[in-house]
Design a protein around this motif. Structure first.
Motif, PDB file in Angstrom:
ATOM      1  N   VAL A 209       0.820  -1.205   0.000  1.00 27.60           N
ATOM      2  CA  VAL A 209       0.000   0.000   0.000  1.00 27.60           C
ATOM      3  C   VAL A 209       0.857   1.259   0.000  1.00 27.60           C
ATOM      4  O   VAL A 209       0.413   2.329  -0.416  1.00 27.60           O
ATOM      5  CB  VAL A 209      -0.966  -0.002   1.213  1.00 27.60           C
ATOM      6  CG1 VAL A 209      -0.196   0.201   2.508  1.00 27.60           C
ATOM      7  CG2 VAL A 209      -2.049   1.053   1.059  1.00 27.60           C
ATOM      8  N   LEU A 210       2.107   1.140   0.437  1.00 27.84           N
ATOM      9  CA  LEU A 210       3.017   2.291   0.472  1.00 27.84           C
ATOM     10  C   LEU A 210       3.788   2.466  -0.836  1.00 27.84           C
ATOM     11  O   LEU A 210       4.608   3.372  -0.947  1.00 27.84           O
ATOM     12  CB  LEU A 210       4.027   2.117   1.617  1.00 27.84           C
ATOM     13  CG  LEU A 210       3.458   2.012   3.032  1.00 27.84           C
ATOM     14  CD1 LEU A 210       4.582   1.690   4.015  1.00 27.84           C
ATOM     15  CD2 LEU A 210       2.750   3.294   3.428  1.00 27.84           C
ATOM     16  N   GLY A 211       3.514   1.624  -1.828  1.00 25.93           N
ATOM     17  CA  GLY A 211       4.288   1.626  -3.063  1.00 25.93           C
ATOM     18  C   GLY A 211       4.358   2.967  -3.758  1.00 25.93           C
ATOM     19  O   GLY A 211       5.415   3.388  -4.241  1.00 25.93           O
ATOM     20  N   LEU A 212       3.238   3.675  -3.821  1.00 17.12           N
ATOM     21  CA  LEU A 212       3.200   4.966  -4.513  1.00 17.12           C
ATOM     22  C   LEU A 212       4.138   5.962  -3.858  1.00 17.12           C
ATOM     23  O   LEU A 212       4.919   6.638  -4.520  1.00 17.12           O
ATOM     24  CB  LEU A 212       1.773   5.513  -4.516  1.00 17.12           C
ATOM     25  CG  LEU A 212       1.612   6.972  -4.975  1.00 17.12           C
ATOM     26  CD1 LEU A 212       2.043   7.102  -6.434  1.00 17.12           C
ATOM     27  CD2 LEU A 212       0.171   7.432  -4.818  1.00 17.12           C
ATOM     28  N   PHE A 213       4.078   6.055  -2.543  1.00 13.67           N
ATOM     29  CA  PHE A 213       4.842   7.063  -1.819  1.00 13.67           C
ATOM     30  C   PHE A 213       6.323   6.731  -1.714  1.00 13.67           C
ATOM     31  O   PHE A 213       7.152   7.619  -1.553  1.00 13.67           O
ATOM     32  CB  PHE A 213       4.248   7.248  -0.418  1.00 13.67           C
ATOM     33  CG  PHE A 213       2.776   7.508  -0.425  1.00 13.67           C
ATOM     34  CD1 PHE A 213       2.276   8.732  -0.838  1.00 13.67           C
ATOM     35  CD2 PHE A 213       1.887   6.517  -0.065  1.00 13.67           C
ATOM     36  CE1 PHE A 213       0.915   8.978  -0.857  1.00 13.67           C
ATOM     37  CE2 PHE A 213       0.511   6.745  -0.082  1.00 13.67           C
ATOM     38  CZ  PHE A 213       0.032   7.985  -0.482  1.00 13.67           C
TER      39      PHE A 213
END
Length: 329
Positions: free
Chosen positions: A261-265
């Protein structure tokens, strides 16, 4: 105890002591380095906190503008790519090859993040992989005791406080390839110049585009200081949170975990267990459809001939490293 058993135990103790001694030789602990580390910690880890507070107070008088957000996103992306693709995938793990111009650009962009000089960063990260979640790992959250108190102490240490004073990995041992590269060594030598560029460039753009001194100050805060604060905590969360919480689809000798879920950031850095299982891979998601902007950037470079020799593991190799039961916390 018979003499043979005693001799075997003595040999084991000697071997263990020798190994611990050799590990220490790879890192330097000295007051001089600790002073430099504390100075860097104050300048680029503590002072940005005050910049965030100042920006919050100023927003009470003048609302945050689209220009502020635009400058923040632009320099967040540039410096994030510099750390993820440059410092990490290219220089530390040599997971692809690139032209000298790309290497220099990645050195500058990574330096602008204020995460440390290139050779030191690479040496530190290579040591982390060598001793991940073992004694000597500079920022493991799992070496500070059990229970809630030990867990909290470990997370605080691995996320933030380890940077104020730690053993300095010997760059001669951990980064000889970079020392032998005159172009990169010379570029990296101007680390503080590039950090200053990362702060002044958004200020200049903010002033020119808004035609005001307020725009320059706001650009300095949002594109420079706040961006540095955010990028820093994004990178540090990989060290702390993703060695405690997440999924572990692949076998690894440490506690690295995925937090998709943290991939984008995190520019794909959050596929951390994948990375520790296949550190030589420029793709942390390991599949094209998985969100990994850092790898997409590398693929973009390869499509225009600026990068090549991308060492992504085959499906068969990935399958051989899969855990039978995916673990999570």
């Amino acid at each position: 105890m018979d003499s043979a058993a005693h001799s075997s135990e003595t040999d084991q103790e000697f071997k263990s002591k020798t190994e611990r001694k050799n590990v220490k030789r790879k890192a330097i602990s000295s007051p001089y380095f600790h002073r430099l580390q504390r100075r860097h910690f104050i300048l680029f880890d503590i002072l940005p906190i005050f910049g965030v507070v100042l920006a919050a107070l100023l927003s009470l008088y003048l609302p945050i503008s689209a220009l502020d957000i635009g400058l923040f996103i632009l320099f967040w992306a540039l410096t994030g790519i510099g750390v993820s693709v440059g410092y990490h995938r290219y220089f530390t793990h040599r997971s692809f090859k690139a032209t000298p111009a790309v290497a220099v650009l990645l050195t500058i962009l990574g330096s602008m993040a204020g995460q440390g000089a290139l050779l030191s960063w690479v040496a530190m990260h290579r040591r982390h992989h060598e001793l991940s979640d073992q004694p000597g790992d500079p920022h493991s959250p799992n070496l500070h005791g059990s229970g809630i108190i030990g867990g909290i102490k470990g997370l605080v240490h691995s996320h933030f406080t380890w940077m104020k004073a730690h053993d300095y990995p010997n760059v001669v041992y951990y980064a000889p390839d970079l020392l032998r590269d005159p172009l990169i060594s010379k570029t990296a030598r101007y680390y503080y110049t590039w950090v200053l560029l990362g702060l002044l460039a958004p200020a200049l753009l903010g002033g020119l585009l808004s035609q005001s001194w307020w725009g320059a100050l706001s650009g300095f805060l949002w594109g420079g200081v706040i961006r540095m604060f955010v990028v820093g905590h994004i990178i540090w969360s990989i060290n702390s949170v993703l060695h405690r919480v997440g999924t572990r689809p692949y076998q690894s000798r440490d506690y690295s975990r995925n937090g998709g879920v943290l991939g984008l950031f995190t520019f794909g850095e959050s596929w951390h267990n994948n990375h520790h299982a296949f550190p030589e891979s420029p793709s942390f998601g390991l599949q094209w459809a998985i969100f990994d902007p850092g790898y997409w950037f590398v693929r973009g470079l390869s499509l225009v001939g600026l990068a090549w020799d991308l060492r992504v593991p085959t499906a068969q190799r990935r399958s051989s490293r899969k855990k039978r039961n995916v673990q999570s916390l």
